[in-house]
Write an enzyme that holds these catalytic residues in place. Structure first.
Site, PDB file in Angstrom:
ATOM      1  N   LYS A  69      27.837  36.473  22.688  1.00  0.00           N
ATOM      2  CA  LYS A  69      27.023  37.051  21.622  1.00  0.00           C
ATOM      3  C   LYS A  69      27.115  36.211  20.339  1.00  0.00           C
ATOM      4  O   LYS A  69      26.211  36.234  19.514  1.00  0.00           O
ATOM      5  CB  LYS A  69      27.464  38.481  21.318  1.00  0.00           C
ATOM      6  CG  LYS A  69      27.416  39.445  22.503  1.00  0.00           C
ATOM      7  CD  LYS A  69      26.011  39.658  23.014  1.00  0.00           C
ATOM      8  CE  LYS A  69      25.894  40.850  23.954  1.00  0.00           C
ATOM      9  NZ  LYS A  69      26.599  40.686  25.240  1.00  0.00           N
TER      10      LYS A  69
HETATM   11  C1  LIG Z   1      26.268  41.033  26.503  1.00  0.00           C
HETATM   12  C2  LIG Z   1      27.014  40.447  27.616  1.00  0.00           C
HETATM   13  C3  LIG Z   1      26.435  40.278  28.878  1.00  0.00           C
HETATM   14  C4  LIG Z   1      25.021  40.708  29.179  1.00  0.00           C
HETATM   15  O1  LIG Z   1      24.052  39.937  28.505  1.00  0.00           O
HETATM   16  P1  LIG Z   1      22.561  40.471  28.362  1.00  0.00           P
HETATM   17  O2  LIG Z   1      21.893  39.496  27.468  1.00  0.00           O
HETATM   18  O3  LIG Z   1      22.669  41.833  27.738  1.00  0.00           O
HETATM   19  O4  LIG Z   1      21.987  40.537  29.718  1.00  0.00           O
HETATM   20  C5  LIG Z   1      27.198  39.677  29.865  1.00  0.00           C
HETATM   21  N1  LIG Z   1      28.476  39.312  29.637  1.00  0.00           N
HETATM   22  C6  LIG Z   1      29.069  39.488  28.452  1.00  0.00           C
HETATM   23  C7  LIG Z   1      30.493  39.097  28.294  1.00  0.00           C
HETATM   24  C8  LIG Z   1      28.376  40.055  27.397  1.00  0.00           C
HETATM   25  O5  LIG Z   1      28.971  40.211  26.219  1.00  0.00           O
END
Ligand SMILES: *Cc1c(COP(=O)(O)O)cnc(C)c1O
Length: 488
Positions: free
Chosen positions: A112
């Site tokens: 993120k």
């Molecule tokens: C948010 C997240 C995901 C999922 O990503 P999306 O964009 O919501 O599909 C997968 N792994 C981790 C560690 C995340 O923080």
């Protein structure tokens, strides 16, 4: 010609990228999409010589085209700096099977950070460009990682405030501790008695509540979103698909111009959708393999054409993927059909809990991994390669191996790694050796460091000793009331 954005659900107003970033979500509840996906205006071999910032500029100027060169460069330089623990920003590791794109070198050690370290800059710039002088309130629902990354991004950013809602019992101990110890005058963190979908639904509702919006406007506030429903989250994620491709070429795993596959651990469908945009902008990508955990709504959808969210919500060891309603899928449906169809499907989803859609793009392959498979692959890759996968990345890695053995497709592939194993140390250790099954989650962080021979990442070092600054927990029905009480 300017690239404009419009709602997936038919609201016919066209707005600029900066306006879409400010608004977060359209008034009709739809998500903003570019009217057409732009094509790259550079040759592929040029990306081999670009660092992350240069590449980010070349990609983002196409997608966020009402930003000036100075504005974009200011945002990019502010985001991708020493906050990351490597100048490569998103290094590619290699295993015998595939490339692994590490997106966890930022401040909160999850992917993120790739978007949330730039979003505050994009948002502030958008506000300035559009003469918005009200206080921007970021409302965020989180399955664990978005919350912390958004808090870090927005803490003490002037002119903004941030409220994060997380499922009280649906995040890992380290994730929770990271959030409730957040500093910053303008931050607020709230636990919800409910799951991620409850948080996300309540936040989306607050965004589209006209009366609430007017009340807040009168007090000098305007909402925006740090979730991947905001196009300002999605756009920066396109960059690292190009960056990964360049590294695969440089590593000799693929020849320039040949296609590769990406395998993406998926929850809200934002990350993989950015891959779809990269492909449609001109990156040589063949398959986009969408990996789910036991909450395998998307796997079933890609197999059968039926999206069915009416099922038990399972808490897994990959909590950031524990999602039954994947918001960004709506954007893909829009690109493959039209606003009328999307609007009808989303109505069905909220009234019946399911809908059918069969006009799927054949680039997408659904796969999933069970908890047992996820644990087994962590152990296998650690023993064979000395490389530690986090639980989310492990879901993807195992899904990739399943895909290869089912399809025989040995196109070079990149598994997108979304979190540092230290963030989920307890489960990762238990996967490596059963004897760690009951280890204290914070002790697990230190033990994983010893077992793997890598230092504890600075952002979570000694985290259990930090003071808890947020300890509110409310019912899911109380979210809207809470927002009002906080701001009005
Ligand atoms: C948010 C997240 C995901 C999922 O990503 P999306 O964009 O919501 O599909 C997968 N792994 C981790 C560690 C995340 O923080």
């Amino acid at each position: 010609m300017a690239l404009l954005y419009k709602s997936t659900r038919g609201d016919s107003k066209y707005i600029t990228a900066s306006q879409a970033i400010l608004k977060g979500i359209a008034d009709d509840g739809g998500l903003y999409v570019p009217e057409a996906i732009p094509k790259i205006d550079f040759k592929l071999d040029e990306i081999l010589n670009m660092d992350y910032k240069a590449l980010a500029y070349r990609v983002l100027r196409l997608v966020l085209d009402d930003f000036t060169e100075d504005e974009l460069k200011y945002c990019i330089n502010g985001a991708y700096d020493e906050k990351f623990d490597t100048p490569l920003i998103a290094p590619l590791k290699e295993t015998a099977d595939c490339g692994v794109l590490e997106l966890f070198h930022g401040k909160t050690i999850a992917f993120k950070d790739m978007a949330l370290s730039i979003l505050p800059y994009l948002l502030k710039t958008s506000a300035r460009k559009n003469g918005e002088d009200r206080q921007i309130v970021i409302l965020t629902a989180t399955s664990g990682d978005t919350g912390k990354a958004a808090l870090e991004g927005f803490a003490d950013v002037e002119g903004t405030g941030i409220i994060v809602f997380f499922p009280q019992d649906g995040v890992s101990d380290v994730q929770k501790k990271q959030m409730v110890t957040q500093e910053g005058r303008n931050t607020c963190v709230v636990g919800i008695k409910g799951n991620f979908d409850d948080c996300q639904t309540a936040v989306k509702k607050a965004f589209t509540d006209k009366a609430l919006k007017e009340e807040l406007a009168a007090k000098g506030y305007v909402f925006s979103s740090a979730n991947s429903i905001n196009i300002g989250r999605l756009a920066p994620q396109i960059v690292y698909y190009f960056y990964a491709y360049a590294q695969m070429v440089k590593a000799g795993r693929v020849k320039l111009g040949e296609k590769i596959n990406f395998v993406v651990p998926t929850g809200n469908f934002g990350n993989i959708l950015a891959g779809y945009y990269a492909k449609n902008m001109g990156l040589p990508v063949d398959k986009l393999i969408c990996a789910s955990n036991e909450n395998k709504v998307l796997y079933d959808f890609f197999k059968t054409g039926e999206y069915n969210a009416r099922r038990e919500f399972i808490l897994t060891s990959s909590p950031s993927m524990d999602i039954l309603i994947s918001s960004n899928l709506e954007r893909l449906l829009y690109h493959l059909s039209d606003a009328e169809t999307v609007s009808e499907k989303m109505k069905l989803l909220s009234s019946e809990g399911d809908y059918g859609f069969t006009a799927m793009d054949s680039s997408f392959i659904g796969e999933y991994s069970t908890e047992a498979e996820t644990f087994a692959i962590i152990k296998e890759v650690f023993e064979k390669e000395g490389y530690v996968l986090d639980t989310h990345t492990a879901v993807a890695y195992n899904s990739y191996k399943k895909y290869v053995s089912e399809s025989g497709d040995n196109t070079p592939a990149v598994v997108v790694s979304t979190a540092s194993p230290f963030k989920f140390a307890k489960d990762v250790l238990a996967a490596i050796d059963e004897k760690y099954k009951s280890i204290d989650p914070f002790e697990a962080v230190r033990t994983l460091s010893e077992v793997s021979g890598t230092p504890v990442p600075a952002p979570i070092k000694d985290i259990e000793k930090r003071p808890v600054l947020h300890d509110i927990c409310i019912e899911k029905e109380a979210i809207e009331g809470f927002i009002k009480a906080k701001l009005i």
